[in-house]
Design a protein around this motif. Sequence first.
Motif, PDB file in Angstrom:
ATOM      1  N   GLU A  92       0.838  -1.211   0.000  1.00  0.00           N
ATOM      2  CA  GLU A  92       0.000   0.000   0.000  1.00  0.00           C
ATOM      3  C   GLU A  92       0.865   1.251   0.000  1.00  0.00           C
ATOM      4  N   GLU A  93       1.945   1.185   0.760  1.00  0.00           N
ATOM      5  CA  GLU A  93       2.841   2.327   0.846  1.00  0.00           C
ATOM      6  C   GLU A  93       3.492   2.618  -0.514  1.00  0.00           C
ATOM      7  N   LEU A  94       3.914   1.563  -1.181  1.00  0.00           N
ATOM      8  CA  LEU A  94       4.520   1.740  -2.510  1.00  0.00           C
ATOM      9  C   LEU A  94       3.488   2.293  -3.486  1.00  0.00           C
ATOM     10  N   ARG A  95       2.267   1.752  -3.386  1.00  0.00           N
ATOM     11  CA  ARG A  95       1.187   2.197  -4.275  1.00  0.00           C
ATOM     12  C   ARG A  95       0.901   3.664  -4.068  1.00  0.00           C
ATOM     13  N   ALA A  96       0.828   4.060  -2.788  1.00  0.00           N
ATOM     14  CA  ALA A  96       0.500   5.447  -2.448  1.00  0.00           C
ATOM     15  C   ALA A  96       1.549   6.398  -3.022  1.00  0.00           C
ATOM     16  N   ARG A  97       2.745   5.914  -3.205  1.00  0.00           N
ATOM     17  CA  ARG A  97       3.801   6.772  -3.768  1.00  0.00           C
ATOM     18  C   ARG A  97       3.947   6.595  -5.274  1.00  0.00           C
ATOM     19  N   ASN A  98       2.967   5.940  -5.879  1.00  0.00           N
ATOM     20  CA  ASN A  98       2.989   5.709  -7.335  1.00  0.00           C
ATOM     21  C   ASN A  98       4.234   4.964  -7.795  1.00  0.00           C
ATOM     22  N   LEU A  99       4.673   4.025  -6.979  1.00  0.00           N
ATOM     23  CA  LEU A  99       5.870   3.266  -7.340  1.00  0.00           C
ATOM     24  C   LEU A  99       5.531   1.863  -7.820  1.00  0.00           C
ATOM     25  N   THR A 100       4.238   1.607  -8.048  1.00  0.00           N
ATOM     26  CA  THR A 100       3.857   0.292  -8.554  1.00  0.00           C
ATOM     27  C   THR A 100       2.941   0.466  -9.762  1.00  0.00           C
ATOM     28  N   PHE A 101       2.789  -0.595 -10.518  1.00  0.00           N
ATOM     29  CA  PHE A 101       1.757  -0.617 -11.563  1.00  0.00           C
ATOM     30  C   PHE A 101       1.290  -2.049 -11.740  1.00  0.00           C
ATOM     31  N   GLU A 102       0.091  -2.164 -12.299  1.00  0.00           N
ATOM     32  CA  GLU A 102      -0.492  -3.489 -12.516  1.00  0.00           C
ATOM     33  C   GLU A 102      -0.054  -4.009 -13.882  1.00  0.00           C
ATOM     34  N   CYS A 103       0.286  -5.265 -13.928  1.00  0.00           N
ATOM     35  CA  CYS A 103       0.848  -5.843 -15.144  1.00  0.00           C
ATOM     36  C   CYS A 103       0.095  -7.113 -15.517  1.00  0.00           C
ATOM     37  N   SER A 104      -0.390  -7.143 -16.753  1.00  0.00           N
ATOM     38  CA  SER A 104      -1.183  -8.297 -17.199  1.00  0.00           C
ATOM     39  C   SER A 104      -0.350  -9.289 -18.002  1.00  0.00           C
ATOM     40  N   CYS A 105       0.928  -9.024 -18.156  1.00  0.00           N
ATOM     41  CA  CYS A 105       1.761  -9.893 -19.003  1.00  0.00           C
ATOM     42  C   CYS A 105       1.817 -11.313 -18.448  1.00  0.00           C
ATOM     43  N   THR A 106       1.661 -12.251 -19.320  1.00  0.00           N
ATOM     44  CA  THR A 106       1.842 -13.637 -18.923  1.00  0.00           C
ATOM     45  C   THR A 106       3.203 -14.070 -19.448  1.00  0.00           C
ATOM     46  N   ARG A 107       3.581 -15.266 -19.094  1.00  0.00           N
ATOM     47  CA  ARG A 107       4.881 -15.753 -19.550  1.00  0.00           C
ATOM     48  C   ARG A 107       4.972 -15.715 -21.084  1.00  0.00           C
ATOM     49  N   GLN A 108       3.836 -15.987 -21.732  1.00  0.00           N
ATOM     50  CA  GLN A 108       3.835 -16.005 -23.201  1.00  0.00           C
ATOM     51  C   GLN A 108       4.107 -14.617 -23.786  1.00  0.00           C
ATOM     52  N   ASP A 109       3.714 -13.580 -23.041  1.00  0.00           N
ATOM     53  CA  ASP A 109       3.917 -12.218 -23.542  1.00  0.00           C
ATOM     54  C   ASP A 109       5.379 -11.801 -23.482  1.00  0.00           C
ATOM     55  N   ARG A 110       6.139 -12.553 -22.734  1.00  0.00           N
ATOM     56  CA  ARG A 110       7.487 -12.096 -22.411  1.00  0.00           C
ATOM     57  C   ARG A 110       8.532 -12.952 -23.102  1.00  0.00           C
ATOM     58  N   SER A 111       9.637 -12.295 -23.458  1.00  0.00           N
ATOM     59  CA  SER A 111      10.749 -13.091 -23.965  1.00  0.00           C
ATOM     60  C   SER A 111      11.387 -13.750 -22.743  1.00  0.00           C
ATOM     61  N   PRO A 112      11.853 -14.980 -22.894  1.00  0.00           N
ATOM     62  CA  PRO A 112      12.349 -15.710 -21.723  1.00  0.00           C
ATOM     63  C   PRO A 112      13.564 -15.046 -21.086  1.00  0.00           C
ATOM     64  N   ARG A 113      14.330 -14.334 -21.880  1.00  0.00           N
ATOM     65  CA  ARG A 113      15.544 -13.698 -21.333  1.00  0.00           C
ATOM     66  C   ARG A 113      15.376 -12.201 -21.255  1.00  0.00           C
ATOM     67  N   GLY A 114      16.207 -11.592 -20.454  1.00  0.00           N
ATOM     68  CA  GLY A 114      16.223 -10.135 -20.414  1.00  0.00           C
ATOM     69  C   GLY A 114      15.247  -9.576 -19.407  1.00  0.00           C
ATOM     70  N   ALA A 115      15.436  -8.303 -19.088  1.00  0.00           N
ATOM     71  CA  ALA A 115      14.617  -7.641 -18.087  1.00  0.00           C
ATOM     72  C   ALA A 115      13.223  -7.384 -18.644  1.00  0.00           C
ATOM     73  N   TYR A 116      12.279  -7.250 -17.740  1.00  0.00           N
ATOM     74  CA  TYR A 116      10.925  -6.845 -18.119  1.00  0.00           C
ATOM     75  C   TYR A 116      10.999  -5.480 -18.800  1.00  0.00           C
ATOM     76  N   PRO A 117      10.450  -5.360 -19.996  1.00  0.00           N
ATOM     77  CA  PRO A 117      10.666  -4.120 -20.762  1.00  0.00           C
ATOM     78  C   PRO A 117       9.702  -2.976 -20.411  1.00  0.00           C
TER      79      PRO A 117
END
Length: 293
Positions: A92-117
């Motif tokens: 909640e604290e992170l959310r209140a500071r706008n330091l989070t976001f909701e992410c719908s990506c599934t494993r299929q959406d993502r390349s197996p290597r590398g950082a989340y883009p």
Amino acid sequence: MTARPHAYVGRFAPSPTGSLHLGSLLAAVGSFVDARHHGGRWLVRMEDLDTTRVIPGCADEMLRTLETFALHWDGAVEYQSTRTQHYRQALEELRARNLTFECSCTRQDRSPRGAYPGTCRAGPRHAGPTATRFLVEGGRIDFEDRIQGACSFELGQLGDVVVRRRDGVFAYQLAVVVDDALQGVTQVVRGADLLDNTPWQLTLQRALRLPAPGYAHLPLVVEARGDKLAKSRRSLALQPAAAGLLLHQVLTLLGQNPPDKLKLELPQSILTWATEHWRPQAMAGVREVPAPS
Ligand code: GLU
């Protein structure tokens, strides 16, 4: 060392998802001996948040194994599964500071290597359940590891880390930071497989205004060819008779050169020897050690 009674608080934080193996015994012994050498406390925390992987009875078995090895902890064992209100509060604290976001990506959406883009930074791409990610801005993070030395990471290459999974389970990165702070842990001593998680944890600590503990990453036990420790080696013989040999093996892997005759001693005496002779500098810069054949 006597000025403040608990100037040093260390911990061992296994996930009860399988029996202790040589690698986890090494982490337990390394963190225990480092704590005792500094006259510190040593806590045990069960990281049992991932209900899909936790094995019933495993935590109790681990505690019995620790006792067999004379790895006696201080205070009550904490179970992360009972502490979710703390993780929710931090989220909640992170959310209140706008330091989070909701992410719908599934494993299929993502390349197996590398950082989340950063795909969902501006909002989830798909409808349906989401994970919560912590927004990691670019920049470098530097820290001094007591064993690995000066470490430097590019945060942008690590990416936004999941702090709550899409199935609702709070993620390790968030829980570990909250618990180390709430339990007053001052020194984190653990396997080098977690070295590259440390920048995320330092960043989360800053965001939550929590104190940062010191870090010491112990060499990781690998197969002789550098592969991950084989499954066949993943369970320890629990007979007290084998405990001396295994402790001797672990201290050898930790570069402590235990005398041969120590093998025949009781676990308690072996750990006392190790505490008196502890030389973490013997492992300086060592990331991996091959398991004995
Ligand atoms: N629970 C983690 C593991 O078993 C260790 C966490 C930590 O020491 O920070 O790999």
